[in-house]
Scaffold this motif. Structure first.
Motif, PDB file in Angstrom:
ATOM      1  N   GLU A  95       3.720 -10.957  21.079  1.00 39.59           N
ATOM      2  CA  GLU A  95       3.345  -9.540  21.077  1.00 39.59           C
ATOM      3  C   GLU A  95       4.324  -8.725  20.249  1.00 39.59           C
ATOM      4  O   GLU A  95       3.916  -7.863  19.462  1.00 39.59           O
ATOM      5  CB  GLU A  95       3.283  -9.007  22.514  1.00 39.59           C
ATOM      6  CG  GLU A  95       2.092  -9.514  23.283  1.00 39.59           C
ATOM      7  CD  GLU A  95       2.155  -9.207  24.770  1.00 39.59           C
ATOM      8  OE1 GLU A  95       1.077  -9.061  25.371  1.00 39.59           O
ATOM      9  OE2 GLU A  95       3.266  -9.126  25.343  1.00 39.59           O
ATOM     10  N   MET A  96       5.626  -8.998  20.413  1.00 35.43           N
ATOM     11  CA  MET A  96       6.628  -8.263  19.633  1.00 35.43           C
ATOM     12  C   MET A  96       6.421  -8.471  18.140  1.00 35.43           C
ATOM     13  O   MET A  96       6.625  -7.552  17.350  1.00 35.43           O
ATOM     14  CB  MET A  96       8.036  -8.697  20.034  1.00 35.43           C
ATOM     15  CG  MET A  96       8.473  -8.203  21.375  1.00 35.43           C
ATOM     16  SD  MET A  96      10.192  -8.653  21.652  1.00 35.43           S
ATOM     17  CE  MET A  96      10.307  -8.489  23.413  1.00 35.43           C
ATOM     18  N   GLU A  97       6.009  -9.679  17.764  1.00 35.13           N
ATOM     19  CA  GLU A  97       5.798  -9.981  16.351  1.00 35.13           C
ATOM     20  C   GLU A  97       4.607  -9.223  15.778  1.00 35.13           C
ATOM     21  O   GLU A  97       4.527  -9.028  14.562  1.00 35.13           O
ATOM     22  CB  GLU A  97       5.597 -11.487  16.151  1.00 35.13           C
ATOM     23  CG  GLU A  97       6.862 -12.287  16.367  1.00 35.13           C
ATOM     24  CD  GLU A  97       6.636 -13.788  16.334  1.00 35.13           C
ATOM     25  OE1 GLU A  97       5.476 -14.249  16.377  1.00 35.13           O
ATOM     26  OE2 GLU A  97       7.646 -14.515  16.274  1.00 35.13           O
ATOM     27  N   THR A  98       3.680  -8.780  16.633  1.00 36.26           N
ATOM     28  CA  THR A  98       2.517  -8.037  16.140  1.00 36.26           C
ATOM     29  C   THR A  98       2.723  -6.526  16.199  1.00 36.26           C
ATOM     30  O   THR A  98       1.921  -5.783  15.636  1.00 36.26           O
ATOM     31  CB  THR A  98       1.242  -8.381  16.946  1.00 36.26           C
ATOM     32  OG1 THR A  98       1.383  -7.899  18.292  1.00 36.26           O
ATOM     33  CG2 THR A  98       0.964  -9.861  16.937  1.00 36.26           C
ATOM     34  N   MET A  99       3.782  -6.067  16.857  1.00 36.36           N
ATOM     35  CA  MET A  99       4.001  -4.630  17.054  1.00 36.36           C
ATOM     36  C   MET A  99       4.758  -4.034  15.861  1.00 36.36           C
ATOM     37  O   MET A  99       5.880  -3.565  15.994  1.00 36.36           O
ATOM     38  CB  MET A  99       4.758  -4.398  18.364  1.00 36.36           C
ATOM     39  CG  MET A  99       3.975  -4.831  19.583  1.00 36.36           C
ATOM     40  SD  MET A  99       4.933  -4.909  21.103  1.00 36.36           S
ATOM     41  CE  MET A  99       5.479  -3.235  21.286  1.00 36.36           C
ATOM     42  N   LEU A 100       4.116  -4.053  14.700  1.00 38.63           N
ATOM     43  CA  LEU A 100       4.793  -3.659  13.471  1.00 38.63           C
ATOM     44  C   LEU A 100       4.363  -2.296  12.959  1.00 38.63           C
ATOM     45  O   LEU A 100       4.707  -1.921  11.835  1.00 38.63           O
ATOM     46  CB  LEU A 100       4.561  -4.726  12.396  1.00 38.63           C
ATOM     47  CG  LEU A 100       5.037  -6.134  12.782  1.00 38.63           C
ATOM     48  CD1 LEU A 100       4.732  -7.116  11.675  1.00 38.63           C
ATOM     49  CD2 LEU A 100       6.517  -6.145  13.137  1.00 38.63           C
TER      50      LEU A 100
END
Length: 74
Positions: free
Chosen positions: A56-61
């Protein structure tokens, strides 16, 4: 929720909360690097009492991505 996210992003990324919109993203925000990204995710977790997976963190851009993930969590 949107105002809270904008204020957190403004505090962590040293931005004007009024300048944060759908175009605000990691690749277009100079102060948003990998370290501030981790700080942003941790601050969002604390404020909203949620836990993000690494995926999820990797998609929160971007601002929009953050809202999407938070909406799914809450």
């Amino acid at each position: 929720m949107e105002d809270r996210v904008k204020q957190i992003m403004a505090d962590v990324l040293d931005l004007d909360p009024l300048a944060i919109d759908g175009d605000t993203a990691m690749d277009s925000t100079e102060s948003w690097d990998s370290l501030t990204h981790i700080n942003l995710c941790l601050t969002l977790e604390q404020d909203f009492q949620v836990s993000f997976s690494v995926g999820e963190m990797e998609t929160m851009l971007s601002y929009e991505d953050i809202l999407r993930v938070l909406t799914e969590k809450l």
